[in-house]
Scaffold this motif. Structure first.
Motif, PDB file in Angstrom:
ATOM      1  N   SER A 141      50.620  32.260  39.625  1.00  0.00           N
ATOM      2  CA  SER A 141      49.176  32.486  39.785  1.00  0.00           C
ATOM      3  C   SER A 141      48.931  33.928  40.228  1.00  0.00           C
ATOM      4  CB  SER A 141      48.583  31.523  40.816  1.00  0.00           C
ATOM      5  OG  SER A 141      48.703  30.190  40.381  1.00  0.00           O
ATOM      6  N   ILE A 142      47.962  34.565  39.626  1.00  0.00           N
ATOM      7  CA  ILE A 142      47.626  35.958  39.937  1.00  0.00           C
ATOM      8  C   ILE A 142      46.123  36.039  40.175  1.00  0.00           C
ATOM      9  CG2 ILE A 142      47.582  38.326  39.066  1.00  0.00           C
ATOM     10  CD1 ILE A 142      50.040  37.640  37.392  1.00  0.00           C
ATOM     11  N   THR A 143      45.747  36.578  41.321  1.00  0.00           N
ATOM     12  CA  THR A 143      44.330  36.734  41.655  1.00  0.00           C
ATOM     13  C   THR A 143      43.939  38.195  41.529  1.00  0.00           C
ATOM     14  OG1 THR A 143      44.356  34.845  43.165  1.00  0.00           O
ATOM     15  CG2 THR A 143      42.558  36.421  43.417  1.00  0.00           C
ATOM     16  N   ILE A 144      42.948  38.455  40.693  1.00  0.00           N
ATOM     17  CA  ILE A 144      42.406  39.802  40.521  1.00  0.00           C
ATOM     18  C   ILE A 144      41.102  39.852  41.313  1.00  0.00           C
ATOM     19  CG2 ILE A 144      41.606  41.525  38.858  1.00  0.00           C
ATOM     20  CD1 ILE A 144      43.172  39.947  36.708  1.00  0.00           C
ATOM     21  N   ASN A 145      41.079  40.661  42.359  1.00  0.00           N
ATOM     22  CA  ASN A 145      39.907  40.688  43.225  1.00  0.00           C
ATOM     23  C   ASN A 145      38.752  41.489  42.637  1.00  0.00           C
ATOM     24  OD1 ASN A 145      40.886  39.123  45.586  1.00  0.00           O
ATOM     25  ND2 ASN A 145      42.430  40.737  45.661  1.00  0.00           N
ATOM     26  N   ASP A 146      39.073  42.498  41.836  1.00  0.00           N
ATOM     27  CA  ASP A 146      38.023  43.309  41.207  1.00  0.00           C
ATOM     28  C   ASP A 146      38.492  43.682  39.808  1.00  0.00           C
ATOM     29  OD1 ASP A 146      36.161  45.192  40.377  1.00  0.00           O
ATOM     30  OD2 ASP A 146      35.884  46.021  42.386  1.00  0.00           O
ATOM     31  N   VAL A 147      37.936  43.028  38.797  1.00  0.00           N
ATOM     32  CA  VAL A 147      38.355  43.252  37.414  1.00  0.00           C
ATOM     33  C   VAL A 147      38.083  44.685  36.974  1.00  0.00           C
ATOM     34  CG1 VAL A 147      37.958  42.576  35.003  1.00  0.00           C
ATOM     35  CG2 VAL A 147      38.061  40.823  36.786  1.00  0.00           C
ATOM     36  N   SER A 148      37.005  45.289  37.460  1.00  0.00           N
ATOM     37  CA  SER A 148      36.643  46.642  37.025  1.00  0.00           C
ATOM     38  C   SER A 148      37.713  47.661  37.428  1.00  0.00           C
ATOM     39  CB  SER A 148      35.282  47.045  37.601  1.00  0.00           C
ATOM     40  OG  SER A 148      35.328  47.129  39.014  1.00  0.00           O
ATOM     41  N   LEU A 152      44.021  41.160  31.482  1.00  0.00           N
ATOM     42  CA  LEU A 152      42.609  41.290  31.099  1.00  0.00           C
ATOM     43  C   LEU A 152      42.272  40.384  29.916  1.00  0.00           C
ATOM     44  CD1 LEU A 152      42.002  45.145  31.436  1.00  0.00           C
ATOM     45  CD2 LEU A 152      41.033  43.323  32.857  1.00  0.00           C
ATOM     46  N   LYS A 153      43.218  40.195  29.020  1.00  0.00           N
ATOM     47  CA  LYS A 153      42.975  39.328  27.867  1.00  0.00           C
ATOM     48  C   LYS A 153      42.832  37.871  28.277  1.00  0.00           C
ATOM     49  CE  LYS A 153      45.309  42.327  24.534  1.00  0.00           C
ATOM     50  NZ  LYS A 153      46.507  42.502  23.675  1.00  0.00           N
ATOM     51  N   LEU A 154      43.354  37.535  29.461  1.00  0.00           N
ATOM     52  CA  LEU A 154      43.226  36.162  29.954  1.00  0.00           C
ATOM     53  C   LEU A 154      41.900  35.934  30.672  1.00  0.00           C
ATOM     54  CD1 LEU A 154      46.826  35.537  31.399  1.00  0.00           C
ATOM     55  CD2 LEU A 154      45.940  34.889  29.153  1.00  0.00           C
ATOM     56  N   CYS A 155      41.178  37.023  30.946  1.00  0.00           N
ATOM     57  CA  CYS A 155      39.898  36.922  31.647  1.00  0.00           C
ATOM     58  C   CYS A 155      38.750  36.752  30.648  1.00  0.00           C
ATOM     59  CB  CYS A 155      39.631  38.192  32.464  1.00  0.00           C
ATOM     60  SG  CYS A 155      40.840  38.551  33.755  1.00  0.00           S
ATOM     61  N   ALA A 156      37.756  35.994  31.036  1.00  0.00           N
ATOM     62  CA  ALA A 156      36.535  35.928  30.235  1.00  0.00           C
ATOM     63  C   ALA A 156      35.827  37.277  30.311  1.00  0.00           C
ATOM     64  CB  ALA A 156      35.623  34.817  30.753  1.00  0.00           C
ATOM     65  N   SER A 157      35.116  37.640  29.235  1.00  0.00           N
ATOM     66  CA  SER A 157      34.534  38.979  29.145  1.00  0.00           C
ATOM     67  C   SER A 157      33.503  39.268  30.226  1.00  0.00           C
ATOM     68  CB  SER A 157      33.885  39.165  27.766  1.00  0.00           C
ATOM     69  OG  SER A 157      32.880  38.194  27.552  1.00  0.00           O
ATOM     70  N   ASP A 158      32.880  38.223  30.794  1.00  0.00           N
ATOM     71  CA  ASP A 158      31.825  38.450  31.782  1.00  0.00           C
ATOM     72  C   ASP A 158      32.312  38.265  33.219  1.00  0.00           C
ATOM     73  OD1 ASP A 158      32.276  35.754  31.525  1.00  0.00           O
ATOM     74  OD2 ASP A 158      30.156  35.176  31.604  1.00  0.00           O
ATOM     75  N   GLU A 159      33.597  38.054  33.414  1.00  0.00           N
ATOM     76  CA  GLU A 159      34.114  37.833  34.761  1.00  0.00           C
ATOM     77  C   GLU A 159      34.365  39.157  35.470  1.00  0.00           C
ATOM     78  OE1 GLU A 159      36.526  33.694  34.868  1.00  0.00           O
ATOM     79  OE2 GLU A 159      37.388  35.217  33.555  1.00  0.00           O
ATOM     80  N   THR A 160      33.971  39.239  36.726  1.00  0.00           N
ATOM     81  CA  THR A 160      34.135  40.470  37.494  1.00  0.00           C
ATOM     82  C   THR A 160      35.124  40.318  38.651  1.00  0.00           C
ATOM     83  OG1 THR A 160      32.240  39.894  38.905  1.00  0.00           O
ATOM     84  CG2 THR A 160      31.796  41.227  36.934  1.00  0.00           C
ATOM     85  N   GLY A 161      35.382  39.102  39.075  1.00  0.00           N
ATOM     86  CA  GLY A 161      36.316  38.848  40.163  1.00  0.00           C
ATOM     87  C   GLY A 161      35.592  38.474  41.444  1.00  0.00           C
ATOM     88  N   PRO A 162      36.328  37.911  42.394  1.00  0.00           N
ATOM     89  CA  PRO A 162      37.755  37.595  42.246  1.00  0.00           C
ATOM     90  C   PRO A 162      37.982  36.442  41.278  1.00  0.00           C
ATOM     91  CG  PRO A 162      36.922  36.766  44.335  1.00  0.00           C
ATOM     92  CD  PRO A 162      35.803  37.565  43.734  1.00  0.00           C
TER      93      PRO A 162
END
Length: 245
Positions: free
Chosen positions: A223-230, A171-181
């Motif tokens: 590489s890791i894909t997060i389909n739904d950040v929530s 989660l720390k690697l994600c931008a705060s407004d990103e929701t996925g994928p």
């Protein structure tokens, strides 16, 4: 040493460093003349993966800012075992805490990918902080932030499962407004990530597979894909006092 006496051939580099330092939180509300002194005293180093910046207990002569790249902070035991203290990237500062550690570094620092760092004499920071209240407060805020981060990590190790700790890292690697994928690329090796999170490599692999199976995450090498950040947030943040969903 008079840090203002530098040759003109450093003028261009100093201007570049000045512009960078001016936007660094350590120098918030600091007069330009003081920042110029730091810029003139600074040296920009181009480092390669594996370069040792300093070792635990070395005399502390400089503090460092990562302009680009990654560095790990570590300690070694007498039997050669290594404990990762922290892993830092762009704009992070390290080495300042030596001011409060009898002028000795309380960890070692090593570059983990090709990087550009700025080194600045600690003695200059000591001199300036002694007469500049804002700079002194900024240095204390920096130290306080380190303590807060370490306390949070201790909390996570006590309360979070291994998969949740990995999820927090992602989660720390994600931008705060990103929701996925969203596809993330691990910034360094899985072994180093595992060590940073306080777990063995095999524990990390098992925990990562649990995340993959339960939270709709796809893994392909580094590489890791997060389909739904929530969904990841709901699983991870329920065990962290800093998160409020």
């Amino acid at each position: 040493m008079n840090y203002s006496q530098y040759s003109n051939d450093k003028a261009l580099a100093s201007n570049s460093v000045f512009n960078y330092l001016k936007n660094t939180p350590l120098f918030d509300n600091i007069a330009n003349n003081d920042i110029i002194d730091f810029a003139k005293a600074a040296t920009v180093k181009h480092c390669e993966k594996g370069d040792i910046i300093f070792l635990h207990h070395d005399e502390a002569l400089y503090f460092y800012i990562i302009k680009s790249g990654w560095a790990k902070l570590f300690r070694q035991t007498l039997d050669g075992s290594e404990a990762i203290v922290d892993i830092l990237n762009d704009d992070h500062i390290f080495g300042i805490t030596a001011l409060y550690q009898d002028n000795r570094y309380d960890f070692g620092a090593q570059i983990i990918c090709n990087s550009e760092i700025i080194k600045i004499p600690l003695d200059l920071l000591r001199q300036k902080a002694h007469i500049n209240q804002n700079l002194s407060l900024n240095a204390l805020k920096f130290t306080s932030a380190i303590i807060k981060r370490k306390n949070t990590e201790l909390e996570h190790r006590d309360l979070q499962t291994a998969p949740q700790r990995i999820g927090c890292f992602l989660l720390k690697l994600c931008a705060s407004d990103e929701t996925g994928p969203i596809t993330l690329h691990l910034p360094y090796s899985k072994t180093l990530v595992a060590s940073r999170l306080g777990m063995k490599a095999e524990t990390f692999s098992r925990a990562l597979n649990k995340l993959k199976d339960s939270l709709d995450i796809t893994i392909s090498g580094s590489s890791i894909t997060i389909n739904d950040v929530s969904i990841l947030e709901e699983n991870v943040c329920q065990s962290c006092s800093l998160c409020r969903l």
